[in-house]
Design an enzyme around this catalytic site. Structure first.
Site, PDB file in Angstrom:
ATOM      1  NE  ARG A 190      -4.346  -1.546   1.506  1.00  0.00           N
ATOM      2  CZ  ARG A 190      -5.264  -2.077   2.289  1.00  0.00           C
ATOM      3  NH1 ARG A 190      -5.152  -1.967   3.602  1.00  0.00           N
ATOM      4  NH2 ARG A 190      -6.291  -2.696   1.771  1.00  0.00           N
ATOM      5  N   GLY A 232     -10.320  -8.402  -1.047  1.00  0.00           N
ATOM      6  CA  GLY A 232      -9.168  -8.674  -0.199  1.00  0.00           C
ATOM      7  C   GLY A 232      -8.559 -10.054  -0.396  1.00  0.00           C
ATOM      8  CE  LYS A 257     -21.609 -15.393   5.886  1.00  0.00           C
ATOM      9  NZ  LYS A 257     -21.822 -14.576   7.080  1.00  0.00           N
ATOM     10  N   GLY A 297     -13.489  -3.435   0.212  1.00  0.00           N
ATOM     11  CA  GLY A 297     -14.890  -3.030   0.323  1.00  0.00           C
ATOM     12  C   GLY A 297     -15.283  -1.961  -0.688  1.00  0.00           C
TER      13      GLY A 297
HETATM   14  P1  ADP Z   1     -12.832 -11.440  -1.298  1.00  0.00           P
HETATM   15  O1  ADP Z   1     -12.126 -10.985  -0.040  1.00  0.00           O
HETATM   16  O2  ADP Z   1     -11.874 -11.732  -2.408  1.00  0.00           O
HETATM   17  O3  ADP Z   1     -13.954 -10.510  -1.686  1.00  0.00           O
HETATM   18  P2  ADP Z   1     -14.565 -13.179   0.200  1.00  0.00           P
HETATM   19  O4  ADP Z   1     -14.173 -12.454   1.440  1.00  0.00           O
HETATM   20  O5  ADP Z   1     -15.944 -13.015  -0.304  1.00  0.00           O
HETATM   21  O6  ADP Z   1     -13.526 -12.857  -0.972  1.00  0.00           O
HETATM   22  O7  ADP Z   1     -14.380 -14.745   0.401  1.00  0.00           O
HETATM   23  C1  ADP Z   1     -13.173 -15.314   0.773  1.00  0.00           C
HETATM   24  C2  ADP Z   1     -13.405 -16.504   1.650  1.00  0.00           C
HETATM   25  O8  ADP Z   1     -14.315 -17.397   1.085  1.00  0.00           O
HETATM   26  C3  ADP Z   1     -12.133 -17.258   1.876  1.00  0.00           C
HETATM   27  O9  ADP Z   1     -11.743 -17.126   3.228  1.00  0.00           O
HETATM   28  C4  ADP Z   1     -12.512 -18.706   1.532  1.00  0.00           C
HETATM   29  O10 ADP Z   1     -12.010 -19.655   2.445  1.00  0.00           O
HETATM   30  C5  ADP Z   1     -14.009 -18.671   1.581  1.00  0.00           C
HETATM   31  N1  ADP Z   1     -14.619 -19.741   0.776  1.00  0.00           N
HETATM   32  C6  ADP Z   1     -14.458 -19.972  -0.535  1.00  0.00           C
HETATM   33  N2  ADP Z   1     -15.110 -21.099  -0.903  1.00  0.00           N
HETATM   34  C7  ADP Z   1     -15.691 -21.581   0.201  1.00  0.00           C
HETATM   35  C8  ADP Z   1     -16.512 -22.728   0.481  1.00  0.00           C
HETATM   36  N3  ADP Z   1     -16.839 -23.598  -0.479  1.00  0.00           N
HETATM   37  N4  ADP Z   1     -16.932 -22.895   1.757  1.00  0.00           N
HETATM   38  C9  ADP Z   1     -16.611 -22.020   2.725  1.00  0.00           C
HETATM   39  N5  ADP Z   1     -15.857 -20.925   2.532  1.00  0.00           N
HETATM   40  C10 ADP Z   1     -15.401 -20.712   1.292  1.00  0.00           C
HETATM   41 MG    MG Z   2     -12.674 -11.117   2.039  1.00  0.00          MG
END
Ligand code: ADP
Ligand code: MG
Length: 395
Positions: A36, A352, A198, A375
């Site tokens: 960063r 992230g 989610k 975010g």
């Molecule tokens: P980002 O930070 O890239 O936006 P998210 O925070 O939405 O991504 O999601 C990341 C998390 O999702 C990771 O910690 C990963 O372990 C979890 N994840 C991915 N696939 C699954 C799954 N099938 N079941 C539970 N958790 C999952």
């Molecule tokens: Mg995340």
């Protein structure tokens, strides 16, 4: 309407207040990742070359309006000085006599780094008096903190009416250019890959991207809420029961918009969330999941997704395909990351965990744009206006 940029400002001999995102990870007071700080260098170096004096401000962590040594920016001033190759004066407060004295000490064309903005509760409260105090430290204002642009705080929005001129920094301008192009005029075929934990956190992004993309590839835990809606067995996989209906609506909307909404056809199922737990690949239509849980996309899905990514002219990816933190469950995320990196099209990665996956794999340089926003990137892709951007004048 494009925003006024730092290139439009005349900063020679002026004091420039630069809001950056130096919210770096610290490990026992040591900076464990200085990405960063490095990301802000082009803006800082440009302004210095133009003859400006810099007053740099950031938040770090969540000190909740109170002074807390654990969240001091002092270690960052040392790292910044090394990276810029010139002295950086550290101000022990971001407003008042301490700040002014440090700025005086830095002198013409010097650099001052202010102490954590969030040591004052007025920062997050967007207090007008505090905003005016920040503004009084400089002549012009530049916002280069995309990661904080979704928050209306004193240093991101409140300060703007109090300065004579304001603009985007180079990092913020780059984010707006690449993320903006995804929403406004993406080159086709345009594929979005959405995964992660989610559906609830990504609902706005899905809804906003659906009318814009040609293909939407779904992976990660999100898939299981879609599977539930289709009546497939999901075992102990992460399903959000309240969102089953929302996924049905998304599938309907995809048909109306003629979007290829593609779900995994196979997945990796495990007995437990441990690297040594027994696991196997199953077709998602198969009934044998039992009380196991799905933790990654399977090899057939990886291949199918890679082929689609290869044929795409624009790709945006957010959210890992599986629980990539546990190495036997990381191959789907790796395969998608490799396919995105190998693409000849414009590729954007945001979020992230997705960004950290790409970083860990050492393929970041093969991605057109890595969004630093977290975010803020998701809110932007979800179609929200970011207050920190909104506050800046148009060009
Ligand atoms: P980002 O930070 O890239 O936006 P998210 O925070 O939405 O991504 O999601 C990341 C998390 O999702 C990771 O910690 C990963 O372990 C979890 N994840 C991915 N696939 C699954 C799954 N099938 N079941 C539970 N958790 C999952
Ligand atoms: Mg995340």
């Amino acid at each position: 309407m494009p925003k006024r940029s730092i290139y439009d400002l005349n900063v020679k001999g002026k004091r420039l207040f630069v809001r950056v995102d130096f919210n770096v990870p610290l490990d026992a007071g040591q900076i464990s990742d200085d990405t960063r700080i490095r990301s802000a260098l082009p803006t800082l170096q440009y302004a210095l070359e133009q003859g400006a004096s810099l007053v740099i401000a950031s938040h770090l962590g969540r000190p909740k309006g109170e002074r807390n040594r654990e969240f001091s920016l002092r270690p960052i001033s040392i790292r910044l000085s090394e990276l810029l190759g010139q002295p950086v004066t550290f101000a022990t407060d971001c407003v008042g006599p301490d700040a002014l004295q440090a700025i005086e000490h830095s002198g013409q064309n010097g650099v001052t780094l202010l102490e954590n903005l969030r040591f004052h509760k007025e920062e997050e409260a967007n207090d007008p008096v505090f905003s005016a105090s920040l503004a009084s430290l400089a002549d012009c204002y530049v916002n280069d903190a995309f990661g904080s642009a979704h928050r209306a705080h004193a240093s991101t929005t409140g300060i703007v009416p109090h300065v004579t001129d304001a603009a985007t920094g180079l990092l913020l301008a780059r984010e707006l250019k690449y993320l903006g192009a995804l929403l406004d005029n993406p080159t086709r075929p345009f594929t979005a890959i959405l995964g992660g934990s989610k559906v609830s956190g990504k609902l706005e992004v899905i809804k906003n991207l659906l009318p814009r993309v040609d293909t939407l590839l779904v992976g990660g835990a999100m898939s299981y809420t879609f599977f539930k809606a289709r009546g497939l067995s999901t075992g102990r996989s992460l399903v959000e029961p309240d969102l089953v209906n929302a996924t049905r609506e998304i599938e309907k909307e995809a048909k109306i918009q003629r979007v290829n909404l593609i779900l995994p056809c196979d997945h990796l199922v495990t007995t437990a969330l441990q690297a040594d737990a027994s696991h196997e690949n199953l077709d998602v239509e198969a009934t044998g999941i039992g009380d196991r849980l799905g933790v990654d996309i399977g090899p057939k899905t990886q291949q199918a997704y890679a082929n689609i990514i290869k044929e795409s002219a624009t790709v945006v990816w957010n959210g890992p395909m599986g629980i990539f933190e546990i190495s036997p469950f990381s191959s789907g995320t790796l395969a998608v990351a490799m396919a995105v990196a190998a693409s000849n099209g414009t590729t954007v990665v945001g979020g992230g965990d997705s960004v950290s996956a790409v970083g860990q794999m050492g393929i970041a340089h093969q991605i057109t744009h890595i969004s630093t926003g977290g975010g803020a990137s998701l809110e932007f892709l979800g179609g929200r206006t970011l207050p920190g951007v909104e506050a800046l004048p148009n060009s």
